[in-house]
Design an enzyme around this catalytic site. Structure first.
Site, PDB file in Angstrom:
ATOM      1  N   ASP A  31      45.179  53.651  40.440  1.00  0.00           N
ATOM      2  CA  ASP A  31      44.816  52.427  40.379  1.00  0.00           C
ATOM      3  C   ASP A  31      45.892  51.407  41.458  1.00  0.00           C
ATOM      4  OD1 ASP A  31      44.267  49.641  40.160  1.00  0.00           O
ATOM      5  OD2 ASP A  31      43.603  50.002  38.035  1.00  0.00           O
ATOM      6  N   TYR A  56      39.923  40.759  44.464  1.00  0.00           N
ATOM      7  CA  TYR A  56      40.426  39.587  44.500  1.00  0.00           C
ATOM      8  C   TYR A  56      41.924  39.174  44.532  1.00  0.00           C
ATOM      9  CZ  TYR A  56      40.410  41.024  39.565  1.00  0.00           C
ATOM     10  OH  TYR A  56      40.800  41.856  38.438  1.00  0.00           O
ATOM     11  N   LYS A  57      42.627  40.039  44.465  1.00  0.00           N
ATOM     12  CA  LYS A  57      44.139  39.634  44.553  1.00  0.00           C
ATOM     13  C   LYS A  57      44.662  39.924  45.974  1.00  0.00           C
ATOM     14  CE  LYS A  57      44.738  41.809  39.913  1.00  0.00           C
ATOM     15  NZ  LYS A  57      44.602  43.185  38.974  1.00  0.00           N
TER      16      LYS A  57
HETATM   17  C1  LIG Z   1      43.897  43.132  37.729  1.00  0.00           C
HETATM   18  C2  LIG Z   1      43.885  44.372  37.050  1.00  0.00           C
HETATM   19  C3  LIG Z   1      42.709  45.138  36.546  1.00  0.00           C
HETATM   20  C4  LIG Z   1      41.408  43.786  35.989  1.00  0.00           C
HETATM   21  O1  LIG Z   1      40.321  44.560  35.754  1.00  0.00           O
HETATM   22  P1  LIG Z   1      38.907  43.789  36.143  1.00  0.00           P
HETATM   23  O2  LIG Z   1      38.045  44.453  35.698  1.00  0.00           O
HETATM   24  O3  LIG Z   1      38.877  43.665  37.468  1.00  0.00           O
HETATM   25  O4  LIG Z   1      39.125  42.449  35.390  1.00  0.00           O
HETATM   26  C5  LIG Z   1      42.637  46.228  36.112  1.00  0.00           C
HETATM   27  N1  LIG Z   1      43.687  47.092  36.024  1.00  0.00           N
HETATM   28  C6  LIG Z   1      44.795  46.829  36.799  1.00  0.00           C
HETATM   29  C7  LIG Z   1      45.864  47.460  37.128  1.00  0.00           C
HETATM   30  C8  LIG Z   1      44.866  45.584  37.254  1.00  0.00           C
HETATM   31  O5  LIG Z   1      45.873  44.835  37.892  1.00  0.00           O
END
Ligand SMILES: *Cc1c(COP(=O)(O)O)cnc(C)c1O
Length: 396
Positions: free
Chosen positions: A183, A208-209
């Site tokens: 991830d 979006y980050k």
């Molecule tokens: C930000 C983040 C998410 C968020 O998941 P969304 O489905 O986009 O809300 C999931 N996993 C990790 C490791 C993250 O940092």
């Protein structure tokens, strides 16, 4: 290559020091014109014809190729769509199918809860004796026993910024016969990544980050090129079908990474992301990384010198850290609200972490020094100790 920072490429409110781009990146300056243009000249002017005329249908793969370039992946290996949680589910379900005799998903306690929750949900749904095994981040290599089907890790810990060695862990996972899923939520746009070189089977992440694609921007999924045609998608939606407009009664996976599509893509949202990616065309990831490490080191030095009550929970060694810095403090939530009240924006992560994203695209040394002085003011003058900063909001 443009030199850093490139503040003029973003809309940054006057007086605000934004240290939360690890959670939601700022608005790229040209994004709203791009979106308006698309709304009026594509959707408004062409309506349904836009799917062909403006190639909305090709947008998820086209944007995927731009993400691939940023992550050291080959064209045709990255697909956009949905949210990261959904992409985690897709990668995990494919990985488990690849190792039918193995029953363990291995992750670590630094992983983001949604990734672990999705694993729990998938396991319950499969009802085939799988188990989610969560170990300490330092214990991941030893836990790669022969029953591990998939190793699912987030490279950069969302709370502490501690960073896994992708090359080494992927190699260990493969030696143990497991499928590797990374991830990259806190890596994409933060640290250089070379997906092809790691040899991992899957990678997922959000946009979006650090990539600044806007709230709700679609996520990405990467699959190693040699595996793509073998994946049997668990989320077998019509746009991942080989012939969506043949409207056949049964699912047949589409060619290559197209099969990792599910349903209708978020066309407008992805137009904003495409605008955000224009900025990345001019960024040298290695120069960005050097700058990020220097800014993080400066921030750590300044805050530690001014605020001995805070504990550094991020690695001190820049090579072990992503592009964020976190401090532990007993009154961290209230202290962060007091810092935010002075227009220095970070965030809070339970139980006690004050988290600051360091993003060299639009943050410079002066911002770091200003943030450190605001934090010093809040901590040494106990500004956090005010009832108005104790009230917890829905999003922290
Ligand atoms: C930000 C983040 C998410 C968020 O998941 P969304 O489905 O986009 O809300 C999931 N996993 C990790 C490791 C993250 O940092």
């Amino acid at each position: 290559m443009t030199s850093l920072p490139m503040k003029s490429k973003f809309i940054l409110p006057d007086g605000m020091t934004y240290l939360d781009g690890n959670s939601l990146g700022p608005l790229p300056a040209h994004a709203s014109d791009r979106l308006t243009d698309m709304v009026n000249n594509q959707w408004g002017a062409h309506l349904i014809k836009g799917w062909n005329l403006d190639d909305w249908m090709g947008q998820p793969a086209r944007v995927g190729d731009r993400i691939a370039k940023l992550l050291g992946a080959m064209p045709g290996t990255v697909m956009m769509g949905d949210t990261l949680s959904i992409k985690v589910y897709q990668a995990l379900s494919a990985a488990l199918q690849m190792r039918p005799s193995r029953k363990v998903i291995l992750s670590d306690s630094g992983n983001f809860p949604s990734d672990l929750y999705m694993a729990e949900g998938l396991i319950a749904h499969l009802n085939a004796g799988h188990e989610l095994r969560v170990v300490a981040p330092e214990g991941v290599a030893e836990a790669m026993t022969p029953e591990v089907a998939a190793v699912m890790l987030t490279q950069v810990d969302y709370r502490t910024g501690r960073m896994h060695d992708m090359m080494q862990i992927t190699q260990t996972a493969h030696e143990a016969g497991a499928v590797m899923i990374w991830d990259l939520a806190h890596s994409a746009g933060a640290v250089p990544v070379d997906l092809t070189a790691t040899g991992c089977e899957f990678a997922v992440g959000c946009t979006y980050k650090y990539l600044n694609g806007g709230p709700g921007a679609p996520a990405f999924i990467y699959t190693r090129a040699d595996l793509i045609d073998e994946i049997q998608p668990a989320l077998s939606g019509w746009l991942g079908h080989d012939a969506p407009f043949a409207f056949e009664p049964s699912y047949r996976p589409g060619p290559g990474v197209e099969r990792l599509r599910v349903g209708t893509p978020p066309v407008l949202q992805m137009a904003v992301l495409e605008a955000a990616l224009d900025i990345w065309d001019d960024v040298d990831m290695h120069a960005l990384r050097q700058k990020s490490m220097a800014l993080c080191d400066l921030f750590i030095d300044e805050v530690m010198a001014r605020c001995p009550m805070l504990t550094l929970v991020s690695p001190r060694d820049a090579t072990q850290r992503g592009s964020q810095v976190s401090f532990g403090f007993e009154h961290g939530y209230a202290a962060m609200q007091a810092v935010i009240a002075q227009d220095v924006i970070g965030d809070f992560r339970a139980p006690n972490i004050m988290r600051f994203g360091i993003t060299p695209l639009y943050i410079d040394e002066a911002d770091i020094l200003h943030a450190a002085s605001v934090i010093e003011d809040v901590i040494t003058n106990r500004l956090w100790d005010d009832p108005k900063f104790q009230k917890t909001s829905r999003v922290t």
